[in-house]
Enzyme design. Structure first.
Site, PDB file in Angstrom:
ATOM      1  N   CYS A 115      46.929  -9.685  -5.587  1.00  0.00           N
ATOM      2  CA  CYS A 115      45.964  -9.670  -6.792  1.00  0.00           C
ATOM      3  C   CYS A 115      46.256 -10.782  -7.969  1.00  0.00           C
ATOM      4  O   CYS A 115      46.324 -11.858  -7.816  1.00  0.00           O
ATOM      5  CB  CYS A 115      45.865  -8.239  -7.453  1.00  0.00           C
ATOM      6  SG  CYS A 115      44.181  -8.040  -8.450  1.00  0.00           S
ATOM      7  N   HIS A 217      44.721  -5.216  -2.914  1.00  0.00           N
ATOM      8  CA  HIS A 217      46.057  -4.425  -3.125  1.00  0.00           C
ATOM      9  C   HIS A 217      46.377  -3.731  -1.801  1.00  0.00           C
ATOM     10  O   HIS A 217      46.325  -2.482  -1.544  1.00  0.00           O
ATOM     11  CB  HIS A 217      45.779  -3.469  -4.162  1.00  0.00           C
ATOM     12  CG  HIS A 217      45.788  -4.116  -5.661  1.00  0.00           C
ATOM     13  ND1 HIS A 217      47.097  -4.245  -6.328  1.00  0.00           N
ATOM     14  CD2 HIS A 217      44.818  -4.326  -6.565  1.00  0.00           C
ATOM     15  CE1 HIS A 217      46.816  -4.762  -7.544  1.00  0.00           C
ATOM     16  NE2 HIS A 217      45.588  -4.790  -7.496  1.00  0.00           N
ATOM     17  N   GLU A 219      49.279  -2.715  -1.062  1.00  0.00           N
ATOM     18  CA  GLU A 219      50.440  -1.697  -1.257  1.00  0.00           C
ATOM     19  C   GLU A 219      49.691  -0.475  -1.554  1.00  0.00           C
ATOM     20  O   GLU A 219      50.284   0.861  -1.004  1.00  0.00           O
ATOM     21  CB  GLU A 219      51.296  -2.057  -2.293  1.00  0.00           C
ATOM     22  CG  GLU A 219      50.967  -1.897  -3.646  1.00  0.00           C
ATOM     23  CD  GLU A 219      49.761  -2.818  -4.156  1.00  0.00           C
ATOM     24  OE1 GLU A 219      49.256  -3.640  -3.438  1.00  0.00           O
ATOM     25  OE2 GLU A 219      49.500  -2.761  -5.538  1.00  0.00           O
TER      26      GLU A 219
END
Ligand code: MN
Length: 246
Positions: A115, A217, A219
């Protein structure tokens, strides 16, 4: 075999109210930590500091780097005045991030930008950004999905013959929490993923070193979407090569 150390660029969090209003904390979102652990690495938070010798020492210490998400990038860094749509910036974070990226790139260690981390990777290498998606004329997709961080909402199309293609194949669903995006890609980098409205969703550096940035994202998705964990597994595989050579 020893696990590689994966540095994660830190940010600052300031208490809004309560007993410690105005007090600063050094932090990263916990999903970066759990993703690195799940993928077989040792997570290592690199605090946001100004001392360049210490940043260089951190760059030496790690085997791979994740540039984390967060603040908007200061547009002065790519030659633009701030527009009204720009969100919160943290200039000392920009300086820290850019110095850290350059140090780790010099050492030819793998980097995953996420990001803001993707955007600052582009700016650190001479690229530019849209300060807001309204300046990208064909943008029609909701790129700021609000809530449900662990749910993928839009598609990205991935370019063949890229490192990202080897991980994800020709397309993937991703989450989306951005109002900035890459405009001009940095020299020696190429665009490797687009959303269906033409927004740049991933870039990578030409050549053998794994330097990849994604606009979403992974994660936040890695627990529920196995292909998103694979991005971290690839970073850690590349970091293991660094570990073996040292
Ligand atoms: Mn998006």
């Amino acid at each position: 075999m020893k696990k590689p150390i994966i540095g994660i660029s830190g940010s600052l969090l300031r208490d809004e109210d309560g007993d410690f209003a105005g007090y600063e904390r050094s932090y990263v979102n916990n999903d970066y930590i759990t993703s690195v652990v799940s993928a077989g690495g040792i997570p290592y938070i690199i605090p946001l500091i100004e001392d360049e010798d210490i940043i260089l020492a951190h760059a030496e210490l790690i085997d791979g780097l994740i540039m984390s998400g967060g603040h908007d990038v200061n547009p002065l860094l790519y030659g633009e005045e701030p527009c009204k749509e720009l969100g919160e910036i943290l200039p000392k974070r920009d300086a820290f991030d850019i110095f850290l990226i350059k140090a780790v790139m010099n050492l030819k260690k793998p980097i995953l930008g996420i990001c803001r981390g993707e955007q600052i990777l582009n700016v650190a290498n001479g690229g530019t950004l849209y300060q807001d998606l309204k300046f990208s004329k064909n943008c029609y997709i909701k790129h700021n999905q609000k809530r449900l961080p662990n749910f993928a909402t839009h598609t990205v199309m991935i370019e063949e013959k890229s490192k990202l293609y080897d991980i994800l194949g020709e397309s993937s669903l991703v989450n989306s929490f951005h109002h900035l995006a890459i405009k001009d890609v940095a020299k020696d980098f190429k665009v490797v993923a687009y959303s269906k409205d033409g927004i740049i969703e991933a870039i990578e550096k030409e050549g053998n070193v794994f330097v990849v940035g994604v606009q979403w994202h992974p994660e936040m998705l890695s627990k529920n979407y196995p292909n998103m964990l694979k991005i971290f597994e690839k970073l850690i595989l590349e970091a293991k090569k660094i570990l073996l050579n040292n």
